[in-house]
Design a protein around this motif. Structure first.
Motif, PDB file in Angstrom:
ATOM      1  N   GLU A 177      -4.444  -0.421   8.037  1.00  0.00           N
ATOM      2  CA  GLU A 177      -3.730  -1.036   6.927  1.00  0.00           C
ATOM      3  C   GLU A 177      -3.452   0.010   5.844  1.00  0.00           C
ATOM      4  OE1 GLU A 177      -6.028  -4.375   5.630  1.00  0.00           O
ATOM      5  OE2 GLU A 177      -5.824  -5.444   7.540  1.00  0.00           O
ATOM      6  N   PHE A 178      -2.807  -0.447   4.777  1.00  0.00           N
ATOM      7  CA  PHE A 178      -2.429   0.446   3.692  1.00  0.00           C
ATOM      8  C   PHE A 178      -3.033  -0.045   2.377  1.00  0.00           C
ATOM      9  CE2 PHE A 178       0.842   0.693   6.917  1.00  0.00           C
ATOM     10  CZ  PHE A 178       1.049   2.072   7.051  1.00  0.00           C
ATOM     11  N   CYS A 179      -3.275   0.876   1.479  1.00  0.00           N
ATOM     12  CA  CYS A 179      -3.723   0.535   0.126  1.00  0.00           C
ATOM     13  C   CYS A 179      -3.045   1.498  -0.839  1.00  0.00           C
ATOM     14  CB  CYS A 179      -5.248   0.623   0.003  1.00  0.00           C
ATOM     15  SG  CYS A 179      -5.926   2.295   0.150  1.00  0.00           S
ATOM     16  N   HIS A 180      -3.189   1.202  -2.119  1.00  0.00           N
ATOM     17  CA  HIS A 180      -2.611   2.076  -3.153  1.00  0.00           C
ATOM     18  C   HIS A 180      -3.674   3.025  -3.671  1.00  0.00           C
ATOM     19  CE1 HIS A 180      -0.833   3.290  -7.038  1.00  0.00           C
ATOM     20  NE2 HIS A 180       0.315   3.114  -6.416  1.00  0.00           N
ATOM     21  N   GLU A 181      -3.266   4.185  -4.081  1.00  0.00           N
ATOM     22  CA  GLU A 181      -4.219   5.199  -4.537  1.00  0.00           C
ATOM     23  C   GLU A 181      -5.043   4.751  -5.738  1.00  0.00           C
ATOM     24  OE1 GLU A 181      -2.033   8.686  -5.530  1.00  0.00           O
ATOM     25  OE2 GLU A 181      -0.860   7.716  -7.113  1.00  0.00           O
ATOM     26  N   ASN A 182      -4.552   3.778  -6.497  1.00  0.00           N
ATOM     27  CA  ASN A 182      -5.286   3.304  -7.673  1.00  0.00           C
ATOM     28  C   ASN A 182      -6.107   2.041  -7.412  1.00  0.00           C
ATOM     29  OD1 ASN A 182      -4.535   5.312  -9.564  1.00  0.00           O
ATOM     30  ND2 ASN A 182      -2.527   4.360  -9.800  1.00  0.00           N
ATOM     31  N   ASP A 183      -6.163   1.587  -6.170  1.00  0.00           N
ATOM     32  CA  ASP A 183      -6.990   0.415  -5.850  1.00  0.00           C
ATOM     33  C   ASP A 183      -8.469   0.752  -6.067  1.00  0.00           C
ATOM     34  OD1 ASP A 183      -4.804  -1.056  -5.184  1.00  0.00           O
ATOM     35  OD2 ASP A 183      -5.058  -0.873  -3.008  1.00  0.00           O
ATOM     36  N   PRO A 184      -9.218  -0.101  -6.783  1.00  0.00           N
ATOM     37  CA  PRO A 184     -10.653   0.145  -6.997  1.00  0.00           C
ATOM     38  C   PRO A 184     -11.424   0.114  -5.682  1.00  0.00           C
ATOM     39  CG  PRO A 184      -9.815  -1.506  -8.536  1.00  0.00           C
ATOM     40  CD  PRO A 184      -8.751  -1.297  -7.501  1.00  0.00           C
ATOM     41  N   ALA A 201     -10.188   0.036  10.787  1.00  0.00           N
ATOM     42  CA  ALA A 201     -10.636   1.415  11.017  1.00  0.00           C
ATOM     43  C   ALA A 201     -10.220   2.349   9.895  1.00  0.00           C
ATOM     44  CB  ALA A 201     -10.086   1.929  12.342  1.00  0.00           C
ATOM     45  N   ILE A 202      -9.000   2.197   9.397  1.00  0.00           N
ATOM     46  CA  ILE A 202      -8.475   3.119   8.386  1.00  0.00           C
ATOM     47  C   ILE A 202      -7.616   2.361   7.387  1.00  0.00           C
ATOM     48  CG2 ILE A 202      -6.936   5.084   7.950  1.00  0.00           C
ATOM     49  CD1 ILE A 202      -7.632   6.198  10.650  1.00  0.00           C
ATOM     50  N   LEU A 203      -7.779   2.710   6.116  1.00  0.00           N
ATOM     51  CA  LEU A 203      -6.824   2.339   5.073  1.00  0.00           C
ATOM     52  C   LEU A 203      -6.056   3.602   4.711  1.00  0.00           C
ATOM     53  CD1 LEU A 203      -8.950   0.049   2.715  1.00  0.00           C
ATOM     54  CD2 LEU A 203      -6.905  -0.646   4.012  1.00  0.00           C
ATOM     55  N   PHE A 204      -4.764   3.611   4.983  1.00  0.00           N
ATOM     56  CA  PHE A 204      -3.933   4.747   4.593  1.00  0.00           C
ATOM     57  C   PHE A 204      -3.537   4.577   3.131  1.00  0.00           C
ATOM     58  CE2 PHE A 204      -3.435   4.750   9.205  1.00  0.00           C
ATOM     59  CZ  PHE A 204      -3.627   6.098   9.490  1.00  0.00           C
ATOM     60  N   VAL A 205      -3.743   5.628   2.361  1.00  0.00           N
ATOM     61  CA  VAL A 205      -3.578   5.559   0.905  1.00  0.00           C
ATOM     62  C   VAL A 205      -2.186   6.045   0.513  1.00  0.00           C
ATOM     63  CG1 VAL A 205      -4.515   6.236  -1.321  1.00  0.00           C
ATOM     64  CG2 VAL A 205      -6.049   5.999   0.651  1.00  0.00           C
ATOM     65  N   LYS A 206      -1.422   5.167  -0.152  1.00  0.00           N
ATOM     66  CA  LYS A 206      -0.063   5.510  -0.584  1.00  0.00           C
ATOM     67  C   LYS A 206      -0.009   5.713  -2.101  1.00  0.00           C
ATOM     68  CE  LYS A 206       2.624   3.184   3.043  1.00  0.00           C
ATOM     69  NZ  LYS A 206       3.706   2.220   3.293  1.00  0.00           N
ATOM     70  N   ASP A 207       0.959   6.531  -2.526  1.00  0.00           N
ATOM     71  CA  ASP A 207       1.195   6.704  -3.957  1.00  0.00           C
ATOM     72  C   ASP A 207       2.333   5.778  -4.385  1.00  0.00           C
ATOM     73  OD1 ASP A 207       3.538   7.874  -3.060  1.00  0.00           O
ATOM     74  OD2 ASP A 207       2.929   9.929  -3.562  1.00  0.00           O
ATOM     75  N   GLN A 213      -0.937   9.771   0.997  1.00  0.00           N
ATOM     76  CA  GLN A 213      -1.627  10.891   0.373  1.00  0.00           C
ATOM     77  C   GLN A 213      -2.985  11.174   1.009  1.00  0.00           C
ATOM     78  OE1 GLN A 213      -0.203  12.829  -2.002  1.00  0.00           O
ATOM     79  NE2 GLN A 213       1.617  11.569  -1.680  1.00  0.00           N
ATOM     80  N   GLY A 214      -3.520  10.214   1.746  1.00  0.00           N
ATOM     81  CA  GLY A 214      -4.833  10.381   2.344  1.00  0.00           C
ATOM     82  C   GLY A 214      -5.214   9.121   3.092  1.00  0.00           C
ATOM     83  N   MET A 215      -6.465   9.044   3.495  1.00  0.00           N
ATOM     84  CA  MET A 215      -6.929   7.852   4.173  1.00  0.00           C
ATOM     85  C   MET A 215      -8.391   7.601   3.824  1.00  0.00           C
ATOM     86  SD  MET A 215      -7.025   9.218   8.119  1.00  0.00           S
ATOM     87  CE  MET A 215      -8.212  10.451   8.669  1.00  0.00           C
ATOM     88  N   VAL A 216      -8.768   6.336   3.910  1.00  0.00           N
ATOM     89  CA  VAL A 216     -10.127   5.915   3.595  1.00  0.00           C
ATOM     90  C   VAL A 216     -10.701   5.199   4.801  1.00  0.00           C
ATOM     91  CG1 VAL A 216     -11.559   4.409   2.161  1.00  0.00           C
ATOM     92  CG2 VAL A 216      -9.710   5.723   1.116  1.00  0.00           C
TER      93      VAL A 216
END
Length: 240
Positions: A177-184, A201-207, A213-216
């Motif tokens: 899935e995806f999340c935003h870079e500013n998500d707590p 498995a992975i949250l891909f981090v978008k700006d 920009q990265g992954m969590v």
């Protein structure tokens, strides 16, 4: 009531309102116990409990002796409470913990190349790009699925031949899935803990421009878990 103690209680009230709103707590939940149980506030745990204790004494007990305050909250504790409030207002976010420098594959990457890269870099998944956009994830799970299905594993096959196996929404795969870079971080943690047939498995981090920009992963969230001797209080959601 002593002016310093009154200022302290006003600050406590602001703290409680902020924590309840930020973490969507119910009326029965204690902002102090809840916050002290969060990983991000592990280093502030004792301070939070001290603040809670003094707050309860001032609210529920007669702390005056012959018309004089039994104790006065010291400025150093007021400053620590302000620091905790500042951390709640500016929590650790996805961009603070995400893994950057992602190892990318593309449509021309071969199975052999990616397997060798996974072995040398000690990773289990490699995102695959198509036309500059995320198209899927090559993973151990995808390899196992292919082997179990009876398909022959060929090192020279490219990801263009594996699109069906590595796509993000594969029904028998992991969730991506995806999340935003500013998500707590506490929001990210809740998403990993959400019950589902497929494991996230992975949250891909978008700006803000929708660029990755990265992954969590769960490992990024758990990187700084408290020691066993600092286990979360099981009663953190009860009482004041």
């Amino acid at each position: 009531m002593n002016q310093d103690n009154e200022s302290f209680l006003n600050l406590c009230q602001s703290f409680e309102s902020l924590v309840r709103a930020r973490y969507d707590l119910e009326d029965k939940d204690s902002p102090y116990y809840y916050l002290a149980g969060l990983e991000d506030f592990d280093s502030h745990r004792e301070t939070i409990h001290t603040i809670r204790g003094l707050r309860n004494i001032l609210v529920h007990n007669n702390v005056e002796i012959q018309g004089q305050p039994g104790f006065v909250v010291q400025p150093v504790l007021m400053e620590q409470l302000k620091d905790v409030i500042a951390r709640v207002e500016n929590p650790t976010r996805a961009k603070d913990i995400m893994t950057t420098g992602i190892l990318w594959g593309d449509m021309n990457s071969t199975v052999g190349e990616l397997l060798d890269l996974m072995k040398t870099k000690h990773v289990k998944r490699i995102p695959i790009r198509k036309d500059g956009k995320l198209a899927g994830v090559f993973s151990e799970n995808a390899v196992f699925r292919r082997l179990v299905s009876g398909k022959q594993l060929k090192r020279q096959e490219t990801m263009s031949q594996w699109l069906e196996d590595v796509r993000l929404d594969h029904p028998d795969g992991e969730r991506y899935e995806f999340c935003h870079e500013n998500d707590p971080v506490h929001i990210l943690e809740a998403r990993f803990c959400k019950p589902a047939r497929q494991r996230l498995a992975i949250l891909f981090v978008k700006d803000n421009k929708e660029r990755i920009q990265g992954m969590v992963t769960v490992y990024d969230i758990a990187r700084d878990l408290p020691d066993q001797g600092k286990a979360v209080d099981p009663e953190r959601r009860g009482g004041r």
